[in-house]
Design an enzyme around this catalytic site. Structure first.
Site, PDB file in Angstrom:
ATOM      1  N   LYS A 102     -14.984   3.923   6.043  1.00 43.38           N
ATOM      2  CA  LYS A 102     -13.785   3.868   6.872  1.00 43.38           C
ATOM      3  C   LYS A 102     -13.875   4.893   7.998  1.00 43.38           C
ATOM      4  CE  LYS A 102     -10.303   1.592   4.308  1.00 43.38           C
ATOM      5  NZ  LYS A 102      -8.854   1.510   4.195  1.00 43.38           N
ATOM      6  N   GLU A 159     -13.564   5.144  -0.015  1.00 47.15           N
ATOM      7  CA  GLU A 159     -14.331   4.192   0.797  1.00 47.15           C
ATOM      8  C   GLU A 159     -14.955   4.928   1.979  1.00 47.15           C
ATOM      9  OE1 GLU A 159     -12.334   0.110   1.017  1.00 47.15           O
ATOM     10  OE2 GLU A 159     -10.638   1.416   0.517  1.00 47.15           O
ATOM     11  N   GLU A 215       0.844  -1.192   0.000  1.00 48.82           N
ATOM     12  CA  GLU A 215       0.000   0.000   0.000  1.00 48.82           C
ATOM     13  C   GLU A 215       0.878   1.241   0.000  1.00 48.82           C
ATOM     14  OE1 GLU A 215      -2.768   0.330   3.211  1.00 48.82           O
ATOM     15  OE2 GLU A 215      -3.767  -1.578   2.791  1.00 48.82           O
ATOM     16  N   GLU A 235      -9.099   9.378   5.625  1.00 43.18           N
ATOM     17  CA  GLU A 235      -9.243   7.924   5.567  1.00 43.18           C
ATOM     18  C   GLU A 235     -10.265   7.486   4.522  1.00 43.18           C
ATOM     19  OE1 GLU A 235      -7.464   5.555   7.186  1.00 43.18           O
ATOM     20  OE2 GLU A 235      -6.228   7.269   7.754  1.00 43.18           O
TER      21      GLU A 235
END
Length: 497
Positions: free
Chosen positions: A320, A317, A263, A326
């Protein structure tokens, strides 16, 4: 030896050498912790349209595995931390999982890695003690199916697994994880599996902006950071963080274990105090990262070393928890429109849309030194362009066409423009820490001709940091020096047979 056999032997040898030079790869993380995401089939179509051939998913969802069937895309799949207990306790659980969740879709779905657990040293429970037993059981299940050589088993880590990462040569693992790391590293070394790490220069900058410059975090620095122990020069934080892992591994005598980045990325939006989380910075980071990786530059401690990375993430997303950043790491919104554009081939320029502000200029443009830039910034930019930037600065030397006027602004303008044109004529390539500005007016004068995109054919052919492409953005392939000389020896030997 007949001439025909010599020819066949030579061809086979060349193919063998090319087979050893696969190069670094760039993939994407496909997380699904969000509402209203497109179906896996549509997500795969999006991935294919972006020429992405390597994808990391975080589980073994059947619909996702089916969607990747017959695409040729290589998958890294995950076993979540919540499943570590049953996988670590009984071999039969790993066997059943492989039989029901993997084998029905393999090899149509090209699975190459299985990650067992994720960042367990960050978990509040004692899950780290279960990781290696679970990995061993998964490996044994693969071995029974004859797949242990085709599918590698590992686990992912945060950079928090280190107790120290600066300077890179002082990189060392946190001693409180020793009971977990020793058997893990033994497993990786024995089975030639990689050490998987999540690397985020964004967090280092956000949490320590007084010590880390934004340009250094974004691959945009015009000056080096020197490791006092080794004398190695670092132009970006990403390389420094990777080398800290390599030094930590070497410190425990695990020098053969390769590192892969599972990542990395940059958020496009954040909370009020996260001022660096912008579409511009996100595109800058990921674009520079891709070019850096596919050029096989390696790192200062591992020059030319293959280093695969997975960019986080395909989609924003919204489920999260935590700060706004985030939920904003994606290249795409759930409706599949771009947050900003990134070229995964590293070959061309890209445009920002949907609110981004980094654009490719239509028509011809040049990059010159800003009249508002300080002398120090101009000098640093000039030195970097003529050094690590791989610009041919001979025209601004005494008695050459662009030496006069003999001024820092004039010389910097020529060097800035040459770098700008060699690297796709993008906003990023004219940054120089704010010392460069673009213009639509040709700055050429007398016999001093400023380069335009496509006019230089050779300046970027040398393998240096971030520069292994022609001015058109097309990457050139060259054999590493040891292979080149070996090849010459073999061909010479063949001629005498």
């Amino acid at each position: 030896m007949s001439s025909g056999f010599r020819l066949i032997f030579a061809a086979s040898f060349v193919l063998m050498l090319f087979g050893t030079c696969n190069g670094s790869k760039v993939g994407i993380c496909y997380g699904r912790n969000a509402d209203d995401l497109p179906t896996p089939d549509k997500a795969v179509d999006l991935i294919k349209n972006q020429n992405i051939n390597y994808v990391r998913i975080y589980d073994s969802n059947i619909q996702v595995l089916k969607a990747f069937a017959n695409t040729g895309i290589e998958l890294m799949i995950g076993i979540p931390n919540s499943d570590l207990l049953p996988f670590s306790q009984f071999q039969s659980n790993a066997d059943t999982w492989l039989k029901n969740s993997i084998l029905p879709y393999y090899p149509a779905t090209k699975i190459t890695y299985i990650t067992v657990g994720a960042e367990v040293t960050e978990a509040r429970d004692n899950s780290s003690s279960m990781v290696v037993p679970a990995m061993i059981n998964v490996y044994n299940a693969l071995k029974k199916a004859g797949l242990h050589r085709r599918i590698k088993v590992s686990t992912t880590h945060s950079l928090g697994v280190l107790s120290r990462s600066y300077p890179p040569s002082a990189g060392s693992f946190n001693s409180k994880h020793a009971g977990f790391l020793k058997p893990l590293l033994d497993f990786l070394a024995e089975n030639q599996s990689p050490f998987l790490v999540n690397v985020y220069p964004y967090y280092a900058y956000r949490d320590s902006s007084n010590n880390v410059s934004l340009d250094y975090a974004l691959f945009e620095s015009s000056s080096e950071v020197i490791d006092p122990n080794t004398g190695l020069l670092y132009m970006n934080m990403f390389d420094a963080q990777i080398d800290s892992i390599y030094f930590a591994l070497a410190g425990l005598n695990y020098k053969t274990i390769k590192v892969k980045v599972t990542e990395t990325g940059w958020p496009s939006k954040g909370s009020p105090k996260e001022t660096a989380a912008t579409p511009e910075n996100a595109q800058t980071y990921n674009t520079n990262l891709i070019r850096h990786v596919i050029n096989n530059t390696g790192t200062p401690a591992k020059p030319g070393e293959e280093l695969d990375v997975y960019i986080f993430s395909l989609f924003n997303e919204n489920r999260k928890p935590g700060l706004d950043s985030e939920r904003n790491w994606g290249l795409y919104y759930p409706d599949q429109t771009s947050v900003y554009n990134v070229d995964f081939t590293g070959k061309g320029t890209v445009d920002v849309n949907n609110g981004g502000n980094l654009t490719t200029v239509n028509g011809t443009s040049w990059c010159i030194a800003s009249s508002n830039a300080s002398e120090e910034d101009l000098r640093n930019g000039l030195d970097w362009a003529c050094g690590s930037g791989n610009v041919d600065c001979s025209p601004i030397q005494p008695s050459q066409p662009c030496f006069q006027p003999d001024s820092l602004v004039s010389h910097a303008s020529y060097a800035f423009n040459s770098y700008y044109q060699q690297n796709g004529a993008t906003d990023i390539a004219c940054s120089f820490g704010g010392a460069g500005v673009k213009t639509n007016k040709n700055p050429s004068y007398d016999n001093c001709l400023y380069m335009t995109a496509g006019s230089n054919k050779t300046a970027a052919n040398n393998v240096t940091t971030g520069a292994n492409a022609t001015s058109s953005g097309r990457r050139e392939f060259s054999l590493p020096n040891p292979y080149y000389f070996l090849l010459m020896i073999v061909f010479t030997w063949i001629q005498f047979l």
